[in-house]
Design a protein around this motif. Structure first.
Motif, PDB file in Angstrom:
ATOM      1  N   GLY A 150    -198.841  -9.030  39.268  1.00 39.47           N
ATOM      2  CA  GLY A 150    -199.300  -7.629  39.485  1.00 39.47           C
ATOM      3  C   GLY A 150    -200.328  -7.560  38.578  1.00 39.47           C
ATOM      4  N   ASP A 151    -199.262  -7.755  37.681  1.00 39.82           N
ATOM      5  CA  ASP A 151    -199.864  -6.226  35.548  1.00 39.82           C
ATOM      6  C   ASP A 151    -199.908  -7.503  34.833  1.00 39.82           C
ATOM      7  OD1 ASP A 151    -200.606  -4.625  34.364  1.00 39.82           O
ATOM      8  OD2 ASP A 151    -197.946  -3.727  34.484  1.00 39.82           O
ATOM      9  N   ALA A 152    -201.547  -7.554  35.307  1.00 42.53           N
ATOM     10  CA  ALA A 152    -201.776  -8.132  33.958  1.00 42.53           C
ATOM     11  C   ALA A 152    -201.273  -8.222  32.345  1.00 42.53           C
ATOM     12  CB  ALA A 152    -202.983  -9.688  34.058  1.00 42.53           C
ATOM     13  N   HIS A 153    -201.316  -7.226  32.184  1.00 42.02           N
ATOM     14  CA  HIS A 153    -201.258  -6.356  30.860  1.00 42.02           C
ATOM     15  C   HIS A 153    -200.672  -5.573  31.250  1.00 42.02           C
ATOM     16  CE1 HIS A 153    -204.720  -9.481  30.688  1.00 42.02           C
ATOM     17  NE2 HIS A 153    -205.648  -8.606  31.271  1.00 42.02           N
ATOM     18  N   PRO A 154    -199.013  -5.546  31.295  1.00 36.20           N
ATOM     19  CA  PRO A 154    -198.078  -4.658  31.098  1.00 36.20           C
ATOM     20  C   PRO A 154    -198.169  -3.738  30.394  1.00 36.20           C
ATOM     21  CG  PRO A 154    -196.927  -6.812  31.650  1.00 36.20           C
ATOM     22  CD  PRO A 154    -198.521  -6.860  30.911  1.00 36.20           C
ATOM     23  N   MET A 155    -198.140  -2.180  30.592  1.00 36.39           N
ATOM     24  CA  MET A 155    -198.723  -1.098  29.575  1.00 36.39           C
ATOM     25  C   MET A 155    -197.325  -1.564  28.413  1.00 36.39           C
ATOM     26  SD  MET A 155    -197.838   2.964  30.099  1.00 36.39           S
ATOM     27  CE  MET A 155    -196.458   2.722  31.094  1.00 36.39           C
ATOM     28  N   MET A 156    -195.535  -1.907  28.601  1.00 33.90           N
ATOM     29  CA  MET A 156    -194.891  -1.967  28.311  1.00 33.90           C
ATOM     30  C   MET A 156    -194.936  -2.769  26.683  1.00 33.90           C
ATOM     31  SD  MET A 156    -191.427  -0.171  28.218  1.00 33.90           S
ATOM     32  CE  MET A 156    -190.480  -1.835  28.029  1.00 33.90           C
ATOM     33  N   MET A 157    -195.369  -4.012  27.482  1.00 37.03           N
ATOM     34  CA  MET A 157    -196.092  -4.808  26.396  1.00 37.03           C
ATOM     35  C   MET A 157    -196.775  -4.885  25.206  1.00 37.03           C
ATOM     36  SD  MET A 157    -195.728  -8.139  26.355  1.00 37.03           S
ATOM     37  CE  MET A 157    -196.687 -10.308  25.846  1.00 37.03           C
ATOM     38  N   VAL A 158    -197.880  -3.834  26.037  1.00 35.34           N
ATOM     39  CA  VAL A 158    -199.309  -3.438  25.410  1.00 35.34           C
ATOM     40  C   VAL A 158    -198.714  -2.294  23.826  1.00 35.34           C
ATOM     41  CG1 VAL A 158    -201.335  -2.424  25.357  1.00 35.34           C
ATOM     42  CG2 VAL A 158    -200.715  -3.905  26.825  1.00 35.34           C
ATOM     43  N   VAL A 159    -197.766  -2.084  24.373  1.00 40.47           N
ATOM     44  CA  VAL A 159    -196.939  -0.531  23.753  1.00 40.47           C
ATOM     45  C   VAL A 159    -196.200  -0.946  22.055  1.00 40.47           C
ATOM     46  CG1 VAL A 159    -195.886   1.553  22.853  1.00 40.47           C
ATOM     47  CG2 VAL A 159    -197.161   1.182  24.826  1.00 40.47           C
ATOM     48  N   VAL A 160    -195.986  -2.506  22.502  1.00 37.10           N
ATOM     49  CA  VAL A 160    -195.111  -2.816  21.888  1.00 37.10           C
ATOM     50  C   VAL A 160    -195.651  -3.531  20.675  1.00 37.10           C
ATOM     51  CG1 VAL A 160    -192.417  -4.227  21.882  1.00 37.10           C
ATOM     52  CG2 VAL A 160    -193.095  -3.013  23.170  1.00 37.10           C
ATOM     53  N   THR A 161    -196.006  -4.324  21.254  1.00 36.83           N
ATOM     54  CA  THR A 161    -196.875  -5.360  20.357  1.00 36.83           C
ATOM     55  C   THR A 161    -198.183  -4.347  19.432  1.00 36.83           C
ATOM     56  OG1 THR A 161    -199.016  -5.829  22.319  1.00 36.83           O
ATOM     57  CG2 THR A 161    -197.306  -7.521  22.190  1.00 36.83           C
ATOM     58  N   ARG A 162    -197.947  -3.527  19.891  1.00 36.72           N
ATOM     59  CA  ARG A 162    -199.255  -2.350  18.965  1.00 36.72           C
ATOM     60  C   ARG A 162    -198.425  -1.950  18.037  1.00 36.72           C
ATOM     61  NH1 ARG A 162    -202.043  -4.778  21.723  1.00 36.72           N
ATOM     62  NH2 ARG A 162    -204.007  -3.447  23.338  1.00 36.72           N
ATOM     63  N   VAL A 163    -197.030  -1.328  18.566  1.00 37.29           N
ATOM     64  CA  VAL A 163    -196.120  -0.715  17.112  1.00 37.29           C
ATOM     65  C   VAL A 163    -195.879  -2.213  16.752  1.00 37.29           C
ATOM     66  CG1 VAL A 163    -193.645   0.174  16.920  1.00 37.29           C
ATOM     67  CG2 VAL A 163    -195.131   0.249  18.629  1.00 37.29           C
ATOM     68  N   MET A 164    -195.927  -3.071  16.566  1.00 38.72           N
ATOM     69  CA  MET A 164    -195.350  -4.320  15.493  1.00 38.72           C
ATOM     70  C   MET A 164    -196.152  -5.211  15.436  1.00 38.72           C
ATOM     71  SD  MET A 164    -192.333  -5.237  16.234  1.00 38.72           S
ATOM     72  CE  MET A 164    -191.818  -7.407  16.434  1.00 38.72           C
ATOM     73  N   PRO A 193    -212.069  -3.600  30.385  1.00 42.94           N
ATOM     74  CA  PRO A 193    -212.511  -2.437  29.109  1.00 42.94           C
ATOM     75  C   PRO A 193    -211.442  -2.292  28.778  1.00 42.94           C
ATOM     76  CG  PRO A 193    -213.262  -1.596  31.051  1.00 42.94           C
ATOM     77  CD  PRO A 193    -212.846  -2.678  31.343  1.00 42.94           C
ATOM     78  N   TYR A 194    -210.214  -2.060  29.100  1.00 45.70           N
ATOM     79  CA  TYR A 194    -209.221  -1.333  28.656  1.00 45.70           C
ATOM     80  C   TYR A 194    -208.469  -2.276  28.202  1.00 45.70           C
ATOM     81  CZ  TYR A 194    -211.521   1.774  32.421  1.00 45.70           C
ATOM     82  OH  TYR A 194    -212.338   2.903  32.498  1.00 45.70           O
ATOM     83  N   PRO A 195    -207.296  -2.016  27.484  1.00 46.84           N
ATOM     84  CA  PRO A 195    -205.868  -2.781  26.474  1.00 46.84           C
ATOM     85  C   PRO A 195    -205.008  -2.691  28.056  1.00 46.84           C
ATOM     86  CG  PRO A 195    -205.898  -0.460  25.481  1.00 46.84           C
ATOM     87  CD  PRO A 195    -207.606  -1.093  26.552  1.00 46.84           C
ATOM     88  N   MET A 196    -205.198  -2.348  28.901  1.00 45.92           N
ATOM     89  CA  MET A 196    -203.164  -2.561  30.148  1.00 45.92           C
ATOM     90  C   MET A 196    -204.209  -1.928  31.333  1.00 45.92           C
ATOM     91  SD  MET A 196    -201.351   0.457  28.315  1.00 45.92           S
ATOM     92  CE  MET A 196    -201.913   1.968  27.312  1.00 45.92           C
ATOM     93  N   ASP A 197    -204.106  -2.458  32.217  1.00 45.42           N
ATOM     94  CA  ASP A 197    -204.585  -2.300  33.684  1.00 45.42           C
ATOM     95  C   ASP A 197    -203.687  -1.012  33.930  1.00 45.42           C
ATOM     96  OD1 ASP A 197    -205.565  -5.221  33.048  1.00 45.42           O
ATOM     97  OD2 ASP A 197    -203.433  -5.788  34.139  1.00 45.42           O
ATOM     98  N   ILE A 198    -202.112  -0.374  34.421  1.00 43.86           N
ATOM     99  CA  ILE A 198    -202.032   0.553  34.223  1.00 43.86           C
ATOM    100  C   ILE A 198    -201.791   1.414  33.099  1.00 43.86           C
ATOM    101  CG2 ILE A 198    -200.484   2.467  35.664  1.00 43.86           C
ATOM    102  CD1 ILE A 198    -199.815  -1.233  37.209  1.00 43.86           C
ATOM    103  N   ASN A 199    -202.715   2.707  32.846  1.00 45.11           N
ATOM    104  CA  ASN A 199    -202.181   3.570  31.945  1.00 45.11           C
ATOM    105  C   ASN A 199    -202.483   4.932  32.646  1.00 45.11           C
ATOM    106  OD1 ASN A 199    -202.913   4.895  29.855  1.00 45.11           O
ATOM    107  ND2 ASN A 199    -204.391   3.935  28.880  1.00 45.11           N
ATOM    108  N   PRO A 200    -200.677   5.450  32.339  1.00 48.83           N
ATOM    109  CA  PRO A 200    -201.282   6.668  33.141  1.00 48.83           C
ATOM    110  C   PRO A 200    -202.175   7.635  32.833  1.00 48.83           C
ATOM    111  CG  PRO A 200    -198.781   5.825  33.081  1.00 48.83           C
ATOM    112  CD  PRO A 200    -199.756   5.417  32.575  1.00 48.83           C
ATOM    113  N   ALA A 201    -202.098   7.515  31.534  1.00 51.69           N
ATOM    114  CA  ALA A 201    -202.859   9.539  30.521  1.00 51.69           C
ATOM    115  C   ALA A 201    -204.340   8.552  30.532  1.00 51.69           C
ATOM    116  CB  ALA A 201    -202.435   8.369  28.964  1.00 51.69           C
ATOM    117  N   ARG A 202    -204.813   7.184  31.125  1.00 46.33           N
ATOM    118  CA  ARG A 202    -206.194   7.427  31.384  1.00 46.33           C
ATOM    119  C   ARG A 202    -206.324   7.629  32.529  1.00 46.33           C
ATOM    120  NH1 ARG A 202    -206.569   1.631  31.520  1.00 46.33           N
ATOM    121  NH2 ARG A 202    -206.561   1.202  33.158  1.00 46.33           N
ATOM    122  N   ASP A 203    -205.586   7.530  33.706  1.00 46.70           N
ATOM    123  CA  ASP A 203    -205.758   7.677  35.081  1.00 46.70           C
ATOM    124  C   ASP A 203    -205.918   9.741  35.123  1.00 46.70           C
ATOM    125  OD1 ASP A 203    -205.473   5.296  36.203  1.00 46.70           O
ATOM    126  OD2 ASP A 203    -203.546   5.366  36.973  1.00 46.70           O
TER     127      ASP A 203
END
Lengths: 115, 953
Positions: free
Chosen positions: B786-800, B933-943
Motif C-alpha cells: 500500500g505504501d509504495a514509497h515508505p517514509m522510513m526508506m526515504v529518510v534512510v536512503t537520503r541520509v545514506m 510530486p512528493y518523495p514519499m506517500d505518507i508524510n506527517p509534516a506535509r499533512d
C-alpha cells in the motif's frame, strides 16, 4: 582433505549446478545457471594463481610474500563484464517474454503452434 | 603518370557519375568519359618507353608479411590490355550515353562500369599475384552488378547470378592456384615468378597449381565446360555485353594464361589441358552460334568460339602460336565490340533482336549495315580484313600441330570451327540486313544518330586499317606484346596479308566456301537442330544449384531447428568428449605442491556454498527463493575471495552482487514467479549426466592445477616488482588494471558501455511495439504494498546517500595503494543512486537526474582515452602513465598519478553503465499516473502543513 580439494569441489559443484540450470527450458533458470557458471569460472581463473591466505597483493614494507596479482586483476574485470552480460541477457529474456508472453528457450514448439 | 594513379583513376572516377547524375545525364557521362580518357592518356604516355621494351614499375608495401604488396608493372602485355580496356571503355561510354533510355538510372550504370574498368586495369597492371586476385574478384562482383543492371528483368537477375556463381567459383580455385604458385616460386611478385620456369615446372605441386589456375581462367573466359554462363549474361544491356563480353572481362582469363605463359606453358599437361579445352570450345561455340536466333546470343557463342581459338593458340605453347594469339586478341576486340554495338543498334531501333523477325534492314539502316558487314566479314576471315590475318596465322599453326601423334585431328577440327565461324558471320549479315524489306518489324527502324554509330565506326575503321596495313599499324605492338607474353626476344616475321599459297590458305578457302554452303542449307538444318534433343545448360545449372541449396537447407534445418537447449547439450557433450579424450591420452601433472590444511571457517563457507548451490538447483522452480539462495552463493564467493588474499575481488563481487540481485528482482516483477515442471525424466537424466560430467571435469582440472606447479615461471613477479617503481602504486591489482594492462581495461569499459547501450536500445525498441500498452494495462500478479514509497526508506536512503558517496570517493582515492579503485567505487556510487530510485520511485528520481547516463558512459570512455593519449604529448606510447607526489601544506604526502585520471574514466563508465541498465529496465514498470510530486506517500509534516493552511483559510 585439504583446502585445495575444498575449492576444487566447490568449483565443480557450481559448474555442475550451472550446467544443469543452463539446460532448462525457461529463460529464468537459464539466467540463474549462467550466474552460477560465472561464479565457477571466476573462481577457477582466480585459483590459477594458487591459494594463499593472508598475503594480499598490496605492497608493504618488509613483506616479501604476496599472492599472485595477475589473475585477480583479470577476474576483477571479468566480474564487472559478467554483470554487463547478465544484464543484457536478463533484458533480452524479459523483452522476449513481454512481447511473446512466453519464456521458453526452444523455438521449436512455437513454430509448430503457428503451423 | 604513375601506375598507381592509372589504376586508381577509374575507382576515383566511379564516384562522380553517381553524384553528378543530379546535374543531368550529360554531366554524368562526361565525368565518366573524362576519367577514362585521362587514364588512357596516362597509359599512352608510357607507350614509347614500353615499345622500346622497358617495363614501367610502381611499388608500395601493403602487407609485406603476407607477401601482398601494391606492386604494379606495365610491359607490352599489360599495356595492350590497358589500352583495350580504357580505349574500348571510352567508346562504350559514348555509346551508352545514347543507348540507355530515360528510365535507366545512368549514374549507377557509369559507376558500375568504372568500378569494373578499374578492376580490369588492376588485373592487367598488377605485379603481385595476390593483388591480381583481389582485382579479379572485384571484376566478378562489378560484372554481377552490370549484368543484373536491369534488375526488373528476371533473365538479368538469373544471368547475373549464374555468372557470379561460375566466375566466383573459378575465382576460389584461382586463389588456391595462385597461393600454390607463389609458394613454389617463393614470391608473389610476377616479375620474380616469371623467372622461375624450371623451379615451377619441376615442382610436384605444378599440376595442382596449373589446374587450379586454369579453372579460374576457363570459368572467366567461358571455356568448355564452363562456357554456358556467357550467353545468359547477355541479358545485360548491350553496352555491357560489348564491353565485358567481347573486349574485357572474358579476356581476363586469356590475359592470365598469357601472363603466366612463360612459367606454365610448354609442358604436355599445359598443351593437353589448354589446347584441348580451347579446341572443343572453339568448335562447339561456333556450331551453337549458327543456330541462335537472338543476335546477341549468336555473338555470345561466337565469342565463346573465338576465346576458345585464342586459348588453343596459347595452349600450343609455341612462340609463333603465342604471337598469333596476341594478334587475334587485338583483332577480336575490335570486330566483336563493333558487332555487339551494331546488334545493340538494331535492337534499339527495331525493338527486337530476333533474327527471324529481321531482314531487309540494308535499305533502312545503310550505315549500320556497312559497319556490321565489315565487322562480320572480318570475323568470318575474309581478306583484306584483320580477322583474316590472325585466322590465317592460327590455321598455319594448327596445320602442323600434333595431338597424340595424330596430325589430322587439330587441322580438321579447326577447319570445321572456321567453317561454322564463317557461316554464322554470313548469317548475321544476310539474315539481318539482306533480303526484302519487311513490314512487320515491332518498330520501324532507321539509322541512329552519330552518337551511337560513331563508336563502332571507329572500331571498324581499325578493322580495315589493320587488315590493309598490318605491319604499319599493329606490327610493333604485336611484337612487343608477344615478347612480353613469351618472355623472350623473338625474331619476328612481318605481319602481312599475303603469305603465298600455303595449307592455311586452302583451309581458309574451304572454311569460307563451306560456310556459304552451310548458310544456304540453314533452313532444313535449323529445323533438325530444333528437333534434336540437346542438353540445356541453364536447366542443368539450375538443377545443380537447386539440389545444393536443398541439401544445405536440409542440413541447416535439421541442425538449427530452434531447439536452443539441444544446441547447448550437443556443445557440452562435444566438450566433454574432447576433454575426456585429452585426459585419456595426455599426461597429468603430479601433486608437487603440498595441500593447505582445512580450518573451520572455510569449511563453514564451503558447506554454505555447496548447500545453497544444491538448493538453487533443487528449488529452481521457485524463482524468488532461487534469487535469495543465489545471493547466499554470491556472498560466500566474495567472502572466500577475501579469505584467499583478494580484497579487491571481494569488494567488487559484493557490490556487483547487490546490483545483480536488484536487476533480477526488477525483471522477475514482470515474469512468472514459478517455472513449470515440464522436463521429462529422460531429459533430466541427460542433463544430470552432462552437468555432473562437466562439474567433475572442471573440478578435477582446477584440483590438478592447484596441486601442481606451473610449467613456466609466472609473469606475476614482474608486476609485483614494478608496481611501485613503474606504476607508483602499492595495490598491485589496481596498478595492473590502470597501468600494466590499461589497454585491456580501456576495452572493457567500452564493452560495458556497449552492453548498457544495447539494453537501452532493446527497451526503446520494445516500447515502440504493443508491449507498452500491455504494460500500462498490466494487473500485478502479486499483492502490491500500500505504501509504495515508505517514509522510513526515504529518510534512510537520503541520509545514506552522502555517506555512500563519501565511501565511494574514499575507495576511489585509496585504490592505487589500498584495495579499491574505479570499478568498486563506481559500483558503490551506482548503488547509492539506485537506492534513491527505489525509495521515491522512477518518476521522482528521473526528474532530479541532470545528466543522461549515455553521456556519463561516453565521458568516462573519453576521459580514459584522453588520459591515454596524454602520453603522446611526451612521445610515449598510448596509456603510458606518469606519477609524482605533492605535499599540500598541512596535509600528508599526496600522490598524483595519471593512472588516477584513467581510473576516473573507469569510474564514470561503470556508474553510467550500471545506472543506464537499471534505468532502462525500470521504464517497463513506470506508469504515468503513479507519479507523485512528493518523495514519499505518507508524510506527517506535509499533512500538518496542509492542515495549517486549511486552518488559515
Amino acid at each position: 582433505m585439504n583446502m585445495e580439494l575444498l575449492v576444487a569441489s566447490a568449483i565443480g559443484v557450481l559448474t555442475a549446478g550451472g550446467i544443469y540450470l543452463l539446460l532448462r527450458q525457461r529463460t529464468f533458470p537459464v539466467i540463474v545457471g549462467l550466474s552460477l557458471l560465472s561464479y565457477a569460472v571466476n573462481i577457477f581463473l582466480f585459483a590459477t594463481g594458487r591459494l594463499t591466505v593472508g598475503a594480499p597483493p598490496v605492497l608493504r614494507d618488509g613483506v616479501t610474500i604476496y599472492t599472485d596479482p595477475l589473475p585477480q586483476a583479470l577476474v576483477l574485470t571479468a566480474i564487472v563484464i559478467s554483470f554487463g552480460m547478465t544484464a543484457v541477457i536478463v533484458m533480452i529474456a524479459l523483452s522476449a517474454y513481454l512481447s511473446e508472453n512466453d519464456d521458453r528457450i526452444d523455438m521449436t514448439d512455437r513454430v509448430e503452434d503457428d503451423a | 603518370m604513375s601506375l598507381f594513379l592509372i589504376a586508381a583513376l577509374p575507382f576515383l572516377g566511379a564516384v562522380f557519375p553517381a553524384l553528378l547524375i543530379r546535374a543531368g545525364r550529360n554531366a554524368c557521362s562526361w565525368s565518366a568519359g573524362l576519367t577514362t580518357a585521362l587514364a588512357l592518356v596516362g597509359v599512352l604516355l608510357h607507350a614509347p618507353a614500353v615499345m622500346r621494351g622497358e617495363v614501367i614499375q610502381a611499388r608500395a608495401d601493403w602487407l609485406p608479411g603476407l607477401g601482398l604488396n601494391a606492386n604494379f608493372f606495365m610491359d607490352g602485355l599489360g599495356m595492350l590490355f590497358a589500352i583495350l580496356i580504357l580505349g574500348i571503355g571510352l567508346l562504350i561510354i559514348i555509346y551508352a550515353r545514347n543507348y540507355l533510355s530515360r528510365e535507366d538510372p545512368m549514374g549507377n550504370f557509369y559507376a558500375y562500369l568504372l568500378l569494373f574498368q578499374g578492376a580490369m586495369v588492376g588485373i592487367v597492371l598488377s605485379d603481385n599475384i595476390l593483388l591480381l586476385v583481389i582485382f579479379w574478384e572485384l571484376t566478378s562482383l562489378s560484372s554481377f552488378l552490370l549484368i543484373g543492371y536491369w534488375r526488373h528483368l528476371p533473365e538479368g537477375r538469373q544471368g547475373a547470378r549464374m555468372a557470379l556463381a561460375v566466375t566466383g567459383a573459378g575465382g576460389l580455385a584461382l586463389i588456391g592456384g595462385v597461393l600454390l604458385l607463389g609458394h613454389i616460386a617463393g614470391s608473389y611478385d610476377l616479375t620474380v615468378i616469371l623467372q622461375q620456369k624450371d623451379v615451377v615446372q619441376e615442382s610436384p605441386l605444378y599440376l595442382t597449381a596449373l589446374i587450379l589456375i586454369l579453372l579460374g581462367c576457363f570459368t572467366k573466359s567461358a571455356q568448355f565446360p564452363f562456357h554456358f554462363w556467357l550467353p545468359h549474361a547477355m541479358a545485360a544491356p548491350t553496352p555491357v555485353s560489348a564491353y565485358l563480353h567481347s573486349a574485357t572481362m572474358v579476356k581476363a582469363g586469356l590475359f592470365l594464361m598469357a601472363r603466366l605463359w612463360p612459367v606454365l606453358a610448354g609442358t604436355p599437361e599445359w598443351f593437353y589441358i589448354v589446347a584441348t579445352a580451347g579446341l572443343i570450345t572453339m568448335v562447339l561455340g561456333a556450331v551453337i552460334a549458327l543456330f541462335k536466333d537472338d543476335l546477341k546470343a549468336l555473338l555470345a557463342f561466337s565469342t565463346v568460339s573465338h576465346l576458345g581459338l585464342i586459348t588453343m593458340l596459347l595452349g600450343f605453347g609455341t612462340t609463333a602460336a603465342a604471337t598469333a594469339a596476341v594478334f587475334h586478341i587485338i583483332n577480336h576486340a575490335t570486330f566483336k565490340a563493333a558487332l555487339f554495338m551494331t546488334a545493340g543498334i538494331v535492337d534499339h531501333e527495331a525493338h527486337t533482336r530476333d533474327i527471324k523477325r529481321l531482314g531487309g534492314l540494308r535499305k533502312l539502316m545503310p550505315v549500320t549495315f556497312l559497319l556490321a558487314t565489315l565487322a562480320a566479314l572480318s570475323m568470318a576471315g575474309i581478306p583484306p580484313l584483320n580477322g583474316f590475318l590472325s585466322k590465317e596465322m592460327m590455321l598455319e599453326e594448327a596445320s602442323h600441330t600434333y595431338w597424340l601423334d595424330n596430325h589430322w585431328l587439330i587441322p580438321v577440327m579447326v577447319t570445321i570451327g572456321a567453317l561454322f565461324s564463317a557461316a554464322y558471320s554470313f548469317r548475321y549479315v544476310v539474315h539481318t540486313f539482306l533480303g526484302p524489306v519487311r513490314d512487320d518489324y515491332p518498330h520501324r527502324p532507321h539509322d541512329p544518330g552519330a552518337g551511337m554509330w560513331l563508336s563502332p565506326a571507329i572500331l571498324v575503321a581499325l578493322v580495315v586499317a589493320i587488315g590493309l596495313f598490318p605491319q604499319a599499324i599493329a606490327g610493333p605492338l604485336v611484337h612487343t606484346v608477344a615478347d612480353a607474353v613469351t618472355g623472350q626476344q623473338l625474331d619476328h616475321h612481318k605481319l602481312k596479308l599475303w603469305h603465298g599459297v600455303t595449307p592455311a590458305l586452302y583451309m581458309s578457302a574451304i572454311a569460307v566456301i563451306g560456310g556459304a554452303i552451310l548458310l544456304a542449307m540453314h533452313r532444313p538444318m535449323d529445323r533438325a537442330w530444333i528437333a534434336a534433343p540437346r542438353p540445356e545448360a541453364k536447366a542443368i545449372f539450375d538443377r545443380l544449384v537447386g539440389a545444393l541449396t536443398a541439401l544445405c537447407r536440409g542440413v541447416t534445418d535439421r541442425l538449427h531447428d530452434g531447439a536452443l537447449g539441444r544446441y547447448a547439450a550437443i556443445f557440452l557433450a562435444v566438450m566433454l568428449v574432447l576433454g575426456g579424450y585429452a585426459y585419456a591420452t595426455g599426461t597429468t601433472i603430479g601433486a608437487t605442491r603440498s595441500g593447505m590444511p582445512v580450518t573451520l571457517l572455510p569449511l563453514i563457507g564451503w558447506i554454505c556454498l555447496i548447500g545453497s548451490t544444491i538448493c538453487v538447483v533443487w528449488f529452481h522452480r521457485n524463482r524468488l527463493l532461487t534469487l535469495v539462495l543465489i545471493g547466499v552463493v554470491g556472498l560466500v564467493v566474495s567472502l572466500s575471495f577475501n579469505y584467499f588474499s583478494a580484497p579487491d575481488l571481494a569488494l567488487t563481487q559484493l557490490s556487483v552482487e547487490v546490483v545483480t540481485i536488484i536487476l533480477m528482482l526488477l525483471a522477475l516483477n514482470f515474469m512468472p514467479k514459478t517455472t513449470p515442471a515440464e522436463s521429462s525424466g529422460g531429459r533430466k537424466l541427460r542433463d544430470a549426466v552432462l552437468s555432473v560430467g562437466g562439474g567433475l571435469g572442471v573440478g578435477g582440472l582446477i584440483y590438478a592445477l592447484l596441486r601442481g606447479d606451473s610449467a613456466f615461471p609466472s609473469i606475476s613477479a614482474f608486476h609485483l616488482e614494478n608496481s611501485y617503481k613503474g606504476g607508483g602504486g602499492d595495490n598491485v591489482v589496481n596498478v595492473i588494471l590502470v597501468d600494466f594492462r590499461g589497454f585491456d581495461t580501456f576495452g572493457e569499459i567500452i564493452v560495458l558501455g556497449i552492453a548498457a547501450v544495447v539494453i537501452y536500445a532493446i527497451t526503446e525498441a520494445v516500447m515502440q511495439t504493443g508491449v507498452r500498452a500491455k504494460l500500462l494495462n498490466r494487473v500485478p500478479d502479486q499483492p502490491v504494498a500500500g505504501d509504495a514509497h515508505p517514509m522510513m526508506m526515504v529518510v534512510v536512503t537520503r541520509v545514506m546517500m552522502p555517506v555512500a558517496l563519501m565511501v565511494a570517493a574514499y575507495i576511489f582515492f585509496r585504490g592505487h595503494n589500498q584495495p579499491g579503485g574505479g570499478f568498486i567505487a563506481g559500483l558503490i556510487a551506482a548503488i547509492a543512486i539506485i537506492m534513491q530510485y527505489m525509495a521515491s520511485g522512477y518518476g521522482w528520481a528521473t526528474e532530479r537526474q541532470r545528466y543522461p547516463y549515455h553521456a556519463i558512459i561516453g565521458s568516462g570512455v573519453l576521459v580514459a582515452a584522453a588520459t591515454g593519449m596524454g602520453a603522446w604529448l611526451n612521445d610515449l606510447p598510448f596509456l603510458t602513465s606518469a606519477f609524482g607526489y605533492i605535499y599540500p601544506p598541512g596535509l600528508e604526502k599526496f600522490e598524483w598519478a595519471t593512472a588516477a585520471l584513467f581510473d576516473l574514466g573507469v569510474f564514470l563508465a561503470v556508474v553510467g553503465a550500471v545506472l543506464l541498465a537499471l534505468d532502462s529496465l525500470s521504464r517497463y514498470a513506470w506508469k504515468p499516473h503513479t507519479d507523485t510530486p512528493y518523495p514519499m506517500d505518507i508524510n506527517p509534516a506535509r499533512d500538518e502543513a496542509l492542515a495549517e493552511e486549511g486552518r488559515k483559510a
